[in-house]
Design a protein around this motif. Structure first.
Motif, short mmCIF file in Angstrom:
data_model
loop_
_atom_site.label_atom_id
_atom_site.label_comp_id
_atom_site.label_asym_id
_atom_site.label_seq_id
_atom_site.Cartn_x
_atom_site.Cartn_y
_atom_site.Cartn_z
N ASP B 64 26.68 -24.23 -11.59
CA ASP B 64 25.62 -24.77 -10.72
C ASP B 64 24.98 -26.00 -11.36
N ASN B 86 17.35 -19.94 -4.82
CA ASN B 86 17.85 -18.75 -5.50
C ASN B 86 17.45 -17.53 -4.71
N GLY B 139 28.29 -22.85 -7.00
CA GLY B 139 29.25 -22.87 -8.10
C GLY B 139 30.51 -22.08 -7.74
N SER B 142 29.63 -17.24 -10.48
CA SER B 142 28.53 -17.02 -11.40
C SER B 142 29.12 -16.32 -12.61
N GLY B 147 31.70 -13.04 -8.90
CA GLY B 147 32.25 -12.74 -7.58
C GLY B 147 33.09 -13.87 -7.04
N VAL B 150 30.24 -16.13 -2.98
CA VAL B 150 29.06 -16.55 -2.21
C VAL B 150 29.29 -17.87 -1.46
N1 AMP Z 1 21.37 -14.90 -6.19
C1 AMP Z 1 21.82 -16.14 -5.93
N2 AMP Z 1 20.97 -17.12 -5.53
C2 AMP Z 1 21.42 -18.37 -5.27
N3 AMP Z 1 22.69 -18.74 -5.36
C3 AMP Z 1 23.60 -17.82 -5.75
C4 AMP Z 1 23.22 -16.47 -6.05
N4 AMP Z 1 24.32 -15.80 -6.42
C5 AMP Z 1 25.35 -16.68 -6.34
N5 AMP Z 1 24.92 -17.90 -5.95
C6 AMP Z 1 25.72 -19.15 -5.79
O1 AMP Z 1 27.07 -18.81 -5.55
C7 AMP Z 1 27.91 -19.25 -6.61
C8 AMP Z 1 29.02 -18.24 -6.85
O2 AMP Z 1 28.47 -17.00 -7.18
P1 AMP Z 1 29.28 -15.63 -7.14
O3 AMP Z 1 29.88 -15.50 -5.79
O4 AMP Z 1 28.24 -14.60 -7.43
O5 AMP Z 1 30.29 -15.73 -8.24
C9 AMP Z 1 26.97 -19.46 -7.79
O6 AMP Z 1 27.49 -20.39 -8.71
C10 AMP Z 1 25.72 -19.95 -7.08
O7 AMP Z 1 25.83 -21.32 -6.74
#
Ligand code: AMP
Ligand code: FAD
Lengths: 320, 271
Positions: B64, B86, B139, B142, B147, B150
């Motif tokens: 991010d 967030n 991103g 995370s 995951g 998102v």
């Molecule tokens: N709780 C959160 N709040 C805001 N953005 C999020 C959150 N969780 C994930 N993201 C965004 O989604 C991307 C991928 O996250 P993930 O799918 O959890 O691997 C991260 O790099 C963030 O940009």
């Protein structure tokens, strides 16, 4: 309800990761008393997917699926999952599958768990083990949706042999155009990719400069391995960014990972520790990598690596 | 639910078309995941059901940070308004303030525990649609829950175009050219706003990342940080417990290449 596998192929060739996916799906199907349907987007007639455990092959082939497009593949798989009444969809950890799966999850209103490392712990509800915190821990997660998508980690299950005869059926899908268009592709065709490699040869700042990578490339060639590097090496421009592995780079899940002149910082180890066997070659016996490795040589890379190349060539000649 | 979302999408597209005649600065939303610093030791509570936050430093998720820095580049070179968002509890606010100190204009915290990717994506999608953002930068993954889901989910819910593992992004009006990292190479893509990307290193270089300076930190104190409550979206999954890998066996040290080859062949059976 059947299990649908997104059986990726590259120019009609089904990679080992696809074979592994099908075997994994077959083990789940046997538990759930159902069948495995391998959904393909390229001509499957030259491959016998039954030998890895598929009961049926569903051919979604059409011109707009000739090149990978995440939106269109997600659309096609949505229709395939609906038409077959599948309750579980299994995808790989390839860059393409990881691009596509979240789109599929929304259109099927399905829960999606990536980085799955073992067969489910329970089937109702579906509970799976998957790696989190960049492989520093495993989470056990239950899915609460009526359709589930599991993304299998590479090399987590292995390929198993079956003698199922999988008939191919054609499935018509209706696809609209995509908002994203590929204009050109820049892909090294003769190099082994980190994502597919059984063996990865990786080197760090201990190699002193980019001019010393000749022996790393030669070692990789002898072993049929992909080359990788630590983050500072790519930041310094000694090697391309695409070779940077670790927590903020590419993950590695090969059978064998050889680290040469890499200290073993926590961020580096996080990305490579799902490799099965790790070897370190380093002059400093206190380097943290020795705590993470299975085999190690305390020694100078400039002496050890040329010797290793020589001995491997002899080994290959004897075992050929 | 779907028809409502489709309605919003149609009106969004119309607005975007209208705005071609009178170009407004691009509205960018950067999704910020608040994650343990990369050097953190990972521990869980006694019954292994939750992450133990004791002594852990939190940072902006590295992927991010690359995205936020690219957003600042757009702001400086082409004009843009940057909001950061967030999904999480009050403990994530210092991370959002850091993003403001680096140069974002406004922050939004959706007050909701980030339980699973699907529910986080649904909450983010509400903010994306209400704010009618042209570009959403998230991103690739995370570094905590990994995951990698998102951004794609947000794109699909909002009907935006989506580019994952994005390592290059240029925008001219509503036309976008992007570079996607693929296994063994890269792909050049053409698409249009509105767009969501899953970004990573390459969007900007390591050396372009910014450390907040005193002036930025002072300004961040008075920049708006909105706390928003959304309807509690449905989670699709629930994590029951965590496990750490079993301690590793000590390394086997060998003297030379020959011994190593023998062990790799006979004991490890990998060559
Ligand atoms: N709780 C959160 N709040 C805001 N953005 C999020 C959150 N969780 C994930 N993201 C965004 O989604 C991307 C991928 O996250 P993930 O799918 O959890 O691997 C991260 O790099 C963030 O940009
Ligand atoms: C937020 C963040 C994210 C990061 N993400 C990553 C990541 O994803 N991947 C990553 O790799 N790093 C990452 N890092 C960097 C990491 O902390 C280390 O700095 C990096 O891994 C060190 O690289 P290295 O081992 O090549 O270099 P060094 O730490 O300099 O180690 C060089 C090693 O080579 C050995 N050596 C020297 N000469 C010889 C010789 N002749 N023969 C054999 N050995 C020799 C030395 O003993 C030493 O152990 C990250 C850092 C941060 C802060």
């Amino acid at each position: 309800m059947p299990i649908l596998v997104y059986a990726e192929s590259d120019q009609g060739i089904f990679k080992k990761s696809t074979q592994e996916l099908i075997s994994f799906a077959r083990a789940i199907a046997d538990q759930m008393n159902t069948e495995v349907i391998a959904a393909v987007t390229q001509d499957p007639s030259n491959a016998n997917l039954g030998q890895y455990g598929a009961h049926k092959v569903l051919n979604l082939e059409q011109p707009s699926l000739g090149e990978f497009n995440a939106e269109l593949v997600a659309d096609a798989l949505t229709q395939a999952a609906r038409a077959t009444g599948s309750s579980t969809v299994i995808v790989s950890s390839s860059a393409n599958s990881r691009y596509m799966a979240p789109l599929l999850a929304v259109s099927l209103e399905a829960g999606y768990v990536p980085n799955v490392v073992a067969l489910p712990q329970s089937y109702t509800p579906l509970t799976v083990a998957h790696n989190v915190f960049t492989n520093k821990a495993t989470a056990f997660t239950s899915l609460q949706s009526s359709i589930s998508i599991l993304g299998l980690s590479k090399n987590a299950y292995g390929v198993h042999q079956y003698d199922t005869n999988a008939a191919i059926t054609k499935q018509e899908v209706t696809l609209t155009s995509s908002s994203v268009e590929v204009t050109s592709l820049d892909k090294a065709s003769n190099k082994v990719m980190i994502a597919d490699a059984e063996v990865v040869v990786s080197a760090g700042r201990g190699l002193k400069g980019p001019e010393n990578w000749g022996m790393i490339e030669e070692l990789a060639e002898v072993m049929g391995a992909a080359t990788a590097c630590s983050k500072p090496v790519s930041d310094l421009g000694w090697r391309p960014h695409s070779e940077h592995v670790g927590q903020t780079g590419k993950p590695v899940a090969s059978n064998l990972y050889i680290a040469i002149g890499i200290s073993g910082a926590i961020q580096h180890l996080a990305g490579i520790n799902s490799s099965k066997v790790k070897v370190v070659i380093n002059t400093d016996p206190e380097a943290p990598f020795f705590k993470a490795a299975d085999y190690g040589i305390v020694g100078d890379a400039f002496e050890v690596v040329p010797d290793l190349i020589q001995k491997l060539k002899e080994f290959k000649a004897q075992n050929a | 639910m779907h028809s409502k979302i489709e309605g919003i999408i149609v009106s969004l597209y119309q607005q975007n078309n209208d705005s071609k005649n009178c170009p407004l600065p691009m509205k960018i939303l950067v999704c910020i995941s608040h994650v343990p610093d990369t050097t953190s030791k990972i521990n869980f509570n006694a019954d292994q059901t939750a992450f133990d936050t004791a002594g852990v430093q939190y940072v902006i998720n590295p992927n991010d940070e690359f995205g936020l820095t690219r957003a600042l580049w757009f702001k400086e070179k082409q004009g843009a308004a940057i909001h950061v968002v967030n999904v999480g509890g009050p403990e994530t606010e210092p991370t959002l303030r850091k993003a403001l100190a680096i140069g974002a204009d406004e922050a939004i915290r959706i007050n909701q525990p980030a339980t699973d990717g699907y529910s986080v994506a649904q909450a983010l999608a509400i903010v994306v649609q209400e704010g009618q953002y042209d570009l959403v930068i998230a991103g690739r993954e995370s570094i905590d829950y990994n995951g990698g889901m998102v951004p794609g989910m947000v794109a699909k819910i909002c009907g935006y175009a989506f580019v994952n593992t994005c390592i290059g992004l240029d925008i001219d009006g509503a036309s976008v050219t992007a570079v996607r990292e693929i296994d063994g190479g890269k792909e050049n893509l053409k698409t249009t706003l509105p767009l969501v990307i899953g970004g990573q290193k390459g969007l900007v270089e390591e050396s372009d990342l910014r450390i907040p300076n005193m002036r930025g930190i002072m300004q961040a104190r008075t920049k708006p940080l909105h706390v928003k409550q959304t309807e509690h979206p449905n989670a699709m999954s629930q994590t029951l417990r965590y496990e750490k890998p079993a301690p590793k066996q000590a390394v086997t040290l060998v003297e030379n290449a020959e011994q190593l080859i023998n062990l790799l062949h006979q004991e490890a059976k990998v060559i």
